[in-house]
Design an enzyme around this catalytic site. Structure first.
Site, PDB file in Angstrom:
ATOM      1  CE  LYS A 179      -1.652   2.585   3.111  1.00  0.00           C
ATOM      2  NZ  LYS A 179      -1.539   3.897   2.390  1.00  0.00           N
ATOM      3  N   GLY A 231       6.780   4.862   8.652  1.00  0.00           N
ATOM      4  CA  GLY A 231       5.958   6.065   8.731  1.00  0.00           C
ATOM      5  C   GLY A 231       6.101   6.742  10.071  1.00  0.00           C
ATOM      6  CB  SER A 232       4.012   9.283  11.697  1.00  0.00           C
ATOM      7  OG  SER A 232       2.767   8.635  11.913  1.00  0.00           O
ATOM      8  CB  THR A 233       6.347   7.900  16.338  1.00  0.00           C
ATOM      9  OG1 THR A 233       7.729   7.892  15.938  1.00  0.00           O
ATOM     10  CG2 THR A 233       6.221   7.230  17.692  1.00  0.00           C
ATOM     11  CB  ALA A 235       0.904   5.875  11.627  1.00  0.00           C
ATOM     12  N   GLY A 236       2.626   4.256  13.768  1.00  0.00           N
ATOM     13  CA  GLY A 236       3.285   3.015  14.165  1.00  0.00           C
ATOM     14  C   GLY A 236       2.750   2.453  15.462  1.00  0.00           C
ATOM     15  CD  GLU A 253      12.641   3.830   9.240  1.00  0.00           C
ATOM     16  OE1 GLU A 253      12.694   4.759  10.090  1.00  0.00           O
ATOM     17  OE2 GLU A 253      12.538   4.032   8.030  1.00  0.00           O
ATOM     18  CB  CYS A 289      12.977   8.844   9.422  1.00  0.00           C
ATOM     19  SG  CYS A 289      13.804   7.529   8.485  1.00  0.00           S
ATOM     20  CD  GLU A 388      10.361  12.489  12.315  1.00  0.00           C
ATOM     21  OE1 GLU A 388      11.241  11.977  11.620  1.00  0.00           O
ATOM     22  OE2 GLU A 388       9.308  11.895  12.637  1.00  0.00           O
TER      23      GLU A 388
END
Length: 481
Positions: A179, A231-233, A235-236, A253, A289, A388
């Site tokens: 995706k 992706g972003s923390t 979303a992770g 990651e 990142c 970030e």
């Protein structure tokens, strides 16, 4: 550029989407539409997972191929991508603002190198080992492909970060549903064309561009065996929660707020280190990142360090991402530009001193541009030193001695990258080993395919690159003989 796709690449064919919804990618430098592609929905994810499951489970299918045979297919895909190198670079740079001199290397050449590296590892993959059993007899330890992989890639390095999932998964014998981010979809369709041209078996790689809600549906899909996400923390964390409930393997990651530690003996001659310094702190318009956006400077040389970074930033040409002269392109979206600008305003409100940049380029009336910005007089507790920003914004923070520098570097929720700058490489390596981070460089920073890449703390879990990246797509089975 006006690229229009009306079908999705699922099961080795171009399939009609389940809805008439579309994604319209926009040129970050000009704000002009670049074409359109179908926007995938849950039904399309179901079809893609089913195709991947069939390709994995069928007798004689991808999972049962000898690793060397899989390597041959991967090398054909690498060749097909190589033939489309200019297209990959142009599509990525047009969509996310990456300077084309960077995208040629990191979005055209590098994904091909990653694919070939994992093809090589596949050729040497030992999938079975027999051991002498402690209780008598023997045992066989098998390394089996984990199954169907949900691969979710971001917009900042869409091809490289997709290939960090695709290549080891294919080498292991897994099948995938990729995706891509809605911001960078055109390059994903070029990848699909390359896969079709290379004769990648049907269902091994399926591509469904979609937004966050459909991505969440894919993560939780009962037909998925592993999730690989960059992706972003934020979303992770949500993905980790879902996979935790499902007891589903996941690699994450995520974000970073890395430190660039300038030691008191560092050579700050930009003629010598300018390119390495730029790549470690401002690569891809700051939309990277691992960048060392917290620059730690000894008090004895603080003004010199500030002046060095100010001069570096002021030397950079801002312009259209497709221009050969551009070193800093636009932000990927208008919304992201607004976020970066709000971070700059927050830094000023909290007492940071802007030495260069801080606004928008005066000569750019189109495109989502932000001037690269250097802040001096920043405390490590400032918002711009903690969060970030994901843009071309650097904060220069003073330290007293090496112990203090290491303490500041480690005082972060993140731990992904970092650098140490010194005239004494051995001293630099000794300092680097004290920093709590997944990766760190001495006098440069460049992730290498042969070594594991990933973060600790809020920067994620699991590793990509290296044999360790391949191991993440294998599961162990013990057979008592």
């Amino acid at each position: 550029m006006d690229l229009r796709y009306d079908t999705l690449y699922i099961g080795g064919t171009w399939a009609a989407p389940s809805t008439d919804r579309t994604i319209v990618p926009v040129n970050a430098s000009t704000e002009e539409p670049l074409g359109h592609v179908p926007e995938g929905a849950e039904t399309d994810i179901d079809a893609a997972v089913a195709a991947a499951r069939h390709a994995f489970d069928e007798p004689g299918g991808w999972a049962s191929w000898e690793p060397a045979r899989r390597a041959e297919a991967m090398e054909r895909l690498a060749h097909a991508m190589e033939q489309r190198a200019d297209g990959f670079a142009e599509r990525v740079s047009s969509q996310n603002g990456m300077p084309v001199v960077v995208s040629r290397q990191l979005e055209a050449d590098f994904p091909v190198a990653i694919l070939r590296y994992y093809a090589q590892l596949a050729r040497g993959l030992e999938t079975s080992e027999t051991r002498t059993a402690l209780l008598g007899g023997s045992v066989e330890v098998r390394k089996n492909p984990i199954g169907v992989v949900a691969a979710i890639a971001p917009w900042n390095f869409p091809q490289t970060l997709s290939m960090l999932k695709i290549a080891p998964a294919m080498a292991a014998g897994c099948t995938l549903v990729l995706k891509p981010s809605p911001e960078t979809v055109l390059d994903a369709f070029l990848l699909a064309e390359a896969a079709e041209d290379a004769g990648v078996p049907a269902g091994v790689l399926n591509i469904v561009p979609a937004g966050r809600e459909v991505g969440a549906y894919l993560v939780a899909h009962p037909g998925v065996d592993k999730v690989a996400f960059t992706g972003s923390t934020a979303a992770g964390r949500a993905i980790a929660e879902t996979c935790g409930r499902l007891l589903r393997p996941v690699s994450l990651e995520l974000g970073g707020k890395s430190a660039a530690i300038v030691l008191d003996d560092a050579d700050l001659d930009l003629a010598k280190i300018g390119q390495d310094l730029f790549s470690a702190t401002l690569l891809n318009n700051g939309q990277t990142c691992f960048l060392g956006t917290r620059v730690l400077a000894p008090r004895s040389r603080y003004s010199e360090v500030v002046d060095t970074f100010t001069a570096l930033v002021e030397s950079l040409t801002i312009g259209d991402a497709l221009s050969e002269a551009t070193r800093i392109g636009p932000m990927a979206t208008a919304l992201h530009r607004d976020r970066v600008e709000s971070c700059i305003a927050k830094g000023q409100a909290e007492g940071g001193r802007v030495t260069t940049g801080g606004g928008r380029p005066a000569d750019r009336d189109k495109g989502w541009f932000v001037q690269p910005t250097v802040f001096a007089d920043v405390d490590n507790n400032a918002t711009i030193a903690r969060e970030e920003i994901f843009g071309p914004v650097l904060s220069v923070i003073a330290y007293d001695d090496v112990d203090h520098a290491v303490s500041i570097a480690n005082d972060s929720d993140y731990g992904l990258g970092g650098t140490v700058w010194t005239s004494d490489p051995e001293r630099g390596a000794a300092v680097a080993r004290r920093v709590h981070t997944g990766t760190i460089g001495v006098n440069h920073y460049l992730p290498d395919p042969a070594a594991p890449f990933g973060g600790i703390k809020a920067s994620g879990m699991g590793r990509e690159f290296g044999p360790e990246g391949l191991a993440g797509y294998l599961q162990l089975q013990t057979v008592y003989l």
